[in-house]
Design an enzyme around this catalytic site. Structure first.
Site, PDB file in Angstrom:
ATOM      1  CE  LYS A  48      -0.048   6.899   6.636  1.00  0.00           C
ATOM      2  NZ  LYS A  48      -1.284   7.596   6.297  1.00  0.00           N
ATOM      3  CG  ASP A 106       5.850   3.746   1.611  1.00  0.00           C
ATOM      4  OD1 ASP A 106       5.867   4.580   2.535  1.00  0.00           O
ATOM      5  OD2 ASP A 106       4.804   3.396   1.019  1.00  0.00           O
ATOM      6  CG  PHE A 124      -1.845   1.246   1.161  1.00  0.00           C
ATOM      7  CD1 PHE A 124      -3.010   1.219   0.406  1.00  0.00           C
ATOM      8  CD2 PHE A 124      -1.521   2.411   1.838  1.00  0.00           C
ATOM      9  CE1 PHE A 124      -3.834   2.331   0.333  1.00  0.00           C
ATOM     10  CE2 PHE A 124      -2.341   3.525   1.766  1.00  0.00           C
ATOM     11  CZ  PHE A 124      -3.495   3.481   1.008  1.00  0.00           C
TER      12      PHE A 124
END
Length: 420
Positions: A275, A246, A158
């Site tokens: 984030k 990532d 994802f």
């Protein structure tokens, strides 16, 4: 602080607030696109690891905004940094220099052991930037023929939901009805080093990057086999291929180290961060790499109006300062031992498997106890908030500021739910 009793909650409920949650949910359902399926709780305020709904009920947050809230809700240092910057200047666009940008780039580069930073806003924007950068590096530095750049990604990843990012995804829900897709990706099983080597050798002159999550979050907090990341690092180095990590969810303390790659002593060519970099206050993301890699960009070829804004840089600078203390990595490592030890004791007692590192866990629920959604709803009734994924799994990722007492209380609630 332990959760209040139901009696004390009744006394705390605001007068006249009856039906507030129902009205808010009804308005959202009527006028908001149904691209999420949230739990039926309406948050009105939050602090630390706790959130309070519109009826005055308090809930322990075990999701932390998918790791955007590593430092807790309304962290005092971050809120003060934001307030101070709000009184000065919030946005200039990159048409002009501002006095926070250089410090942000240099300090984030130093934290990552890199040289240059390209700031964006959301994680998806940063991922798109990393892909564009890898392709541009392939054409300008590696000498890949124009239009032939190829990137290898992992099954069940994802990285976001833009057209390009779902083009390297295998998630049928993310991909359905969104084609045609962006070409240039090859997909291999996650954790399979032999498959990665075969994919790299299938077209070595055209392959510009391998793109991986050091731990797959959305897939259920999947940790790769020991040696996998180090093996990928060696394979890519030998073949002049970039290794893009990532670390949007796994980075900045979540797994007990600053970056999840550190668990195998791996330094990628490119970090993608997001984030927690914005402290749960504003969206902040960045691609961090060497001068050779990020130096391929020239004025006008890529940008963002809000990326690297004064407000974003001020908050991110405070995040970097907090990460540098090591406090949050230590808390994640120490409390993570407690979390995984206690979750491990539930295997065979309503839990099929537990995965994860630090304060991050994927818990597979036995079908006899219900679906991941049903377990999440029953925990919500006990004032604990988690989120399900892929049907049978719940994810646990509390703010790193959670107390040991509160974490133990949350685990008590999970035990009770599984015993029902």
């Amino acid at each position: 602080m332990r959760t209040p009793t139901l009696a004390s909650e009744t006394r705390r409920t605001r007068s006249g607030s009856g039906g507030s949650a129902e009205r808010a949910i009804a308005a959202a359902e009527a006028h908001g696109a149904h691209n999420y399926h949230p739990l039926p709780v309406v948050v009105a305020s939050a602090e630390g690891a706790w959130m309070t709904d519109v009826e005055g009920r308090r809930y322990l947050d075990l999701l932390a905004g998918y790791s955007a809230l590593n430092f807790g809700h309304r962290n005092r240092r971050l809120i003060e940094a934001a307030k101070a910057q709000l009184d000065r200047v919030t946005l200039t666009s990159r048409a002009f220099h501002h006095d926070r940008f250089g410090a942000f780039c240099s300090e984030l580069a130093e934290l990552c052991g890199m040289e240059m930073v390209l700031p964006m806003n959301t994680g998806a924007e940063a991922m798109e930037t990393a892909i564009k950068t890898a392709r541009k590096w392939g054409y300008r530095i590696k000498g890949v023929p124009d239009g032939r750049a190829r990137i290898i990604a992992a099954r069940d990843n994802f990285h976001g939901r833009t057209i390009t990012l779902i083009s390297c995804s295998t998630d049928p829900e993310a991909r359905a009805d969104h084609g045609p897709f962006t070409p240039g990706f090859s997909i291999v099983p996650y954790g399979d080093l032999a498959a990665m080597e075969a994919a790299l050798d299938a077209a070595p002159e055209e392959t510009v990057a391998v793109l991986l999550e050091p731990i797959q979050g959305e897939a259920g907090v999947v940790v790769p086999p020991p040696g996998y990341l180090a093996g990928v690092r060696e394979l890519t180095r030998e073949r002049n291929v970039l290794f893009i990590a990532d670390e949007i969810q796994s980075g900045l303390g979540r797994t007990g180290t600053t970056f999840a790659c550190e668990h195998e002593g791996v330094v990628p060519d490119v970090y993608v961060l997001g984030k927690a970099l914005g402290g749960g206050v504003v969206p902040v993301s960045a691609v961090v790499s060497s001068g050779e890699v990020l130096g391929v960009h020239r004025p006008g070829e890529h940008g963002s109006t809000f990326g690297g804004s004064p407000l974003a840089c001020a908050i991110a600078l405070e995040v970097i300062a907090m990460v540098r203390t090591g406090e949050f990595q230590r808390r994640s490592a120490t409390l993570g031992e407690l979390l995984h030890r206690e979750l491990g004791l539930l295997v065979g007692r309503g839990v099929e498997q537990v995965r994860g590192r630090g304060l991050w866990a994927g818990v597979d629920i036995h079908p006899s106890r219900g679906t991941g959604r049903q377990i999440s709803e029953r925990l919500m009734d006990r004032r604990v908030l988690v989120k399900d994924t892929h049907g049978a799994t719940i994810r646990i990722a509390p703010p790193l500021v959670i107390s040991e007492e509160d974490l133990e209380w949350a685990l008590d609630q999970l035990r009770a739910v599984l015993a029902e």
